[in-house]
Design a protein around this motif. Structure first.
Motif, PDB file in Angstrom:
ATOM      1  N   SER A 133       0.841  -1.248  -0.101  1.00  0.00           N
ATOM      2  CA  SER A 133       0.057   0.043  -0.144  1.00  0.00           C
ATOM      3  C   SER A 133       0.961   1.223   0.055  1.00  0.00           C
ATOM      4  CB  SER A 133      -0.913  -0.155   1.277  1.00  0.00           C
ATOM      5  OG  SER A 133      -0.038   0.052   2.430  1.00  0.00           O
ATOM      6  N   GLY A 193      -5.354   3.721  -5.934  1.00  0.00           N
ATOM      7  CA  GLY A 193      -6.413   3.839  -4.726  1.00  0.00           C
ATOM      8  C   GLY A 193      -6.784   2.213  -4.736  1.00  0.00           C
ATOM      9  N   THR A 194      -7.078   1.487  -5.658  1.00  0.00           N
ATOM     10  CA  THR A 194      -7.441   0.233  -5.650  1.00  0.00           C
ATOM     11  C   THR A 194      -6.429  -0.645  -5.173  1.00  0.00           C
ATOM     12  OG1 THR A 194      -7.110   0.049  -8.027  1.00  0.00           O
ATOM     13  CG2 THR A 194      -9.410   0.481  -7.353  1.00  0.00           C
ATOM     14  N   VAL A 221      -6.003  -0.393  -1.639  1.00  0.00           N
ATOM     15  CA  VAL A 221      -6.924  -1.102  -0.542  1.00  0.00           C
ATOM     16  C   VAL A 221      -6.567  -2.496  -0.673  1.00  0.00           C
ATOM     17  CG1 VAL A 221      -9.499  -1.350  -0.336  1.00  0.00           C
ATOM     18  CG2 VAL A 221      -8.501   0.852  -0.696  1.00  0.00           C
ATOM     19  N   SER A 222      -6.518  -2.843  -2.087  1.00  0.00           N
ATOM     20  CA  SER A 222      -6.684  -4.419  -2.324  1.00  0.00           C
ATOM     21  C   SER A 222      -5.417  -5.180  -1.397  1.00  0.00           C
ATOM     22  CB  SER A 222      -6.837  -4.827  -3.539  1.00  0.00           C
ATOM     23  OG  SER A 222      -5.540  -4.263  -4.402  1.00  0.00           O
ATOM     24  N   THR A 254      -3.654  -4.112   0.920  1.00  0.00           N
ATOM     25  CA  THR A 254      -3.637  -3.835   2.443  1.00  0.00           C
ATOM     26  C   THR A 254      -4.831  -4.971   2.914  1.00  0.00           C
ATOM     27  OG1 THR A 254      -3.208  -1.573   2.316  1.00  0.00           O
ATOM     28  CG2 THR A 254      -4.014  -2.595   4.602  1.00  0.00           C
ATOM     29  N   LEU A 255      -5.838  -4.990   2.450  1.00  0.00           N
ATOM     30  CA  LEU A 255      -6.910  -6.175   2.833  1.00  0.00           C
ATOM     31  C   LEU A 255      -6.352  -7.442   2.763  1.00  0.00           C
ATOM     32  CD1 LEU A 255     -10.064  -4.599   1.514  1.00  0.00           C
ATOM     33  CD2 LEU A 255      -9.349  -4.646   3.952  1.00  0.00           C
TER      34      LEU A 255
END
Length: 604
Positions: A175, A348-349, A352-353, A355-356
């Protein structure tokens, strides 16, 4: 009688203490113990320094993306545009295996600080550049330092955090890459329109000073064990040969069909040199005691499959990331800052992806489906990008880039984690560096290939278009357009039909190339289908037996064996054996080969 028994027991206890003192290796011989002693707060402070270095490296991969058209226009070098990015990537790629191996042998902290200093030295050259050659030299020095900053950051965190818990750290690193990739085009665009593009290099100095301070204070990594034996030998020949191989690959990609014709003696000579150097490299690596890229790595299926997939990911990612901001400025007629903002959805995507997925993998221990889905999404985004037209809306481009970021976030850091999980701490730097090396080779190939073909197609399209305009209106005066001085500002001021000619030339030169790259992502998916879902280790992996524990003396070891027999303990319970649980070695690795490789090294 009782006093005699007490004296006997006391004597036995004294003997046990003496024997333990004589047979227990010093703490520096067991880095796993020191790593395990690190508290969560200590790891977080260490992680701060690593994140700053990672941010610097990834920022400088993208900060020039929006500034590049202006830079090459001012320095009159659009025909050398691809080398501004390729030189950085080439130098960092060559140095990655070197940093990984030397860090494993001699310790990572001093090497990490050297890499930061080298990166700052390159920033000085780039800052004062008044011609393309000086700028490219600065980018080479930045790459030499940047390769170490990236590899050592990942290696250091792998040496103190078990693979099962490391997923969330790797996700955050991914990220951070996404954040810096967003900030890079935005900062580069803002600086280009404001104080000037040279400030894109000046901002490295405060960041570098912070990184150095953080490294000196927070990086409390385990001390590197060193015995009384001879110092390990550095694989100088292997490092030189891998530099030749990498350079030949990049030069063939960059020069073929552009500076030199395919089939010319220059291109053929590079191909032959690269093949011979690759063969010599394999031969040398099989003979030396400390190979920079051990051939035994490729016997591990996790490493082999993840490395191949990572190479394909690198080609697609950096092929798009390096030239999309320039395409957006030229085709959509926007300034550098807006072009940077249009890249935000992609990062941005990805943020998020990444980190998750990192936290999910740490919680569940399962990871295989994420890179599979990610690389398929990457292939789909490349196909969609290849369908863009010069008059396509900005939202279409943004949607394609967001889909690409989602695929990259699901796959990139997970593949690195799988590789690290397959090897012990003593080899994690070498394995991480080797995996990143091939991914960076893919990135360099992607930038060199797409940049070379794009530049040639662009010049051909512009020349053909100007010739057609001159034929259709021979009496119409045409402004002189320099092929080495195109900037977004110049294009915006061109009258019709030259303005439309340049826009369509940019679009037709770049976007079809994405379709050429898409099959590589599909091929990467096929390889990952064979990836075993190896359980992530919940403790740090160490060597099955520490050589230093046997160097204390054979007599105490024999005494320990006799004591074990007397007490009924199995031989594996002796102090010479690793205390790590057996489950941490259930990783599909050929540990017999690793043991042979270790025993063939000189003690250190």
């Amino acid at each position: 009688m009782t006093k005699a028994v007490m004296r006997s027991n006391r004597a036995l206890n004294d003997e046990d203490m003496t024997l333990s003192t004589r047979t227990t290796p010093p703490p520096t011989a067991k880095p796993d113990d020191e790593a395990a002693a690190m508290t969560t707060s200590a790891i977080i402070l260490l992680f701060v320094g690593l994140m700053i270095a990672m941010f610097m490296f990834s920022l400088n991969q993208t900060v020039l993306a929006t500034a590049l058209p202006t830079i090459v226009g001012e320095l009159d070098g659009v025909d050398q545009m691809l080398w501004v990015s390729t030189a950085f990537m080439l130098a960092s790629t060559i140095m990655m295996p070197v940093y990984g191996k030397v860090g494993d042998l001699f310790g990572r902290k001093p090497l990490f600080m050297f890499a930061i200093c080298c990166f700052l030295a390159g920033s000085v050259f780039a800052l004062v550049a008044n011609e393309m050659s000086t700028l490219i030299l600065g980018r080479v020095l930045q790459g030499i330092g940047g390769g170490g900053m990236m590899i050592l950051s990942q290696s250091i965190i792998a040496s103190v955090v078990p693979a099962r818990e490391r997923g969330k750290y790797m996700g955050i690193m991914g990220s951070a890459f996404a954040v810096s990739s967003v900030a890079g085009p935005l900062i580069g665009g803002w600086l280009t329109e404001g104080p000037g593009w040279r400030w894109a290099f000046a901002i490295n100095f405060p960041l570098g000073i912070i990184a150095l301070i953080a490294a000196a204070i927070f990086l409390k990594v385990p001390k590197h064990a060193r015995g009384t034996g001879p110092r390990p030998k550095i694989d100088v020949f292997g490092m030189a040969l891998i530099s030749i191989v990498t350079s030949c690959i990049v030069l063939v990609s960059a020069w073929g069909g552009h500076d030199f014709e395919w089939g010319s003696w220059q291109i053929n000579g590079l191909i032959i040199t690269g093949v011979l150097a690759a063969a010599a490299f394999v031969f040398v690596e099989l003979k030396v005691s400390e190979p920079v890229i051990p051939m035994s790595l490729f016997a591990n299926r996790d490493f082999l499959l993840c490395t191949i997939a990572g190479l394909f990911v690198g080609i697609g990612m950096f092929g798009v990331l390096s030239y999309m901001p320039t395409y957006l400025q030229m085709v959509h007629g926007i300034d550098a800052t807006v072009a940077g903002l249009m890249m935000v959805p992609m990062m941005g995507t990805m943020l998020v992806s990444s980190t998750l997925v990192g936290f999910i993998v740490s919680r569940t221990g399962r990871y295989k489906k994420y890179p599979l889905v990610g690389i398929l999404l990457m292939a789909a985004s490349l196909v969609l990008l290849s369908m863009l037209k010069a008059d396509s809306s900005a939202w279409e481009t943004i949607g394609c880039l967001a889909l690409l970021g989602l695929g990259l976030g699901l796959s990139m850091q997970t593949l690195v984690l799988v590789v690290q999980n397959a090897f012990p701490v003593s080899m994690v730097g070498t394995a991480t560096a080797s995996n990143n090396y091939f991914r960076q080779v893919g990135a360099t190939l992607g930038m060199a290939f797409i940049g070379s073909v794009f530049t040639q197609r662009l010049m051909d399209n512009i020349k053909a278009g100007i010739t057609e305009i001159a034929k259709s209106a021979p009496n119409t005066p045409l402004p002189k357009v320099s092929s080495t001085g195109l900037t977004p500002e110049i294009v915006a001021q061109l009258p019709e039909p030259l303005h439309s000619l340049i826009i369509n030339s940019y679009n037709d030169a770049l976007v079809p190339l994405f379709l050429w790259v898409a099959p590589l992502a599909v091929l990467g998916f096929v390889f990952l289908c064979f990836l075993p879902n190896t359980p992530l280790a919940q403790t740090l992996k160490g060597e099955p037996a520490q050589r230093e524990s046997l160097d204390v003396g054979q007599a105490p070891a024999d005494a320990a064996g006799a004591m074990s027999s007397a007490t009924g303990a199995a031989p594996s319970d002796s102090l010479a054996e690793s205390p790590l649980p057996e489950e941490t070695w259930n990783d599909g690795t050929d540990h017999t080969q690793l043991t042979r490789d270790r025993d063939s090294r000189p003690a250190h």
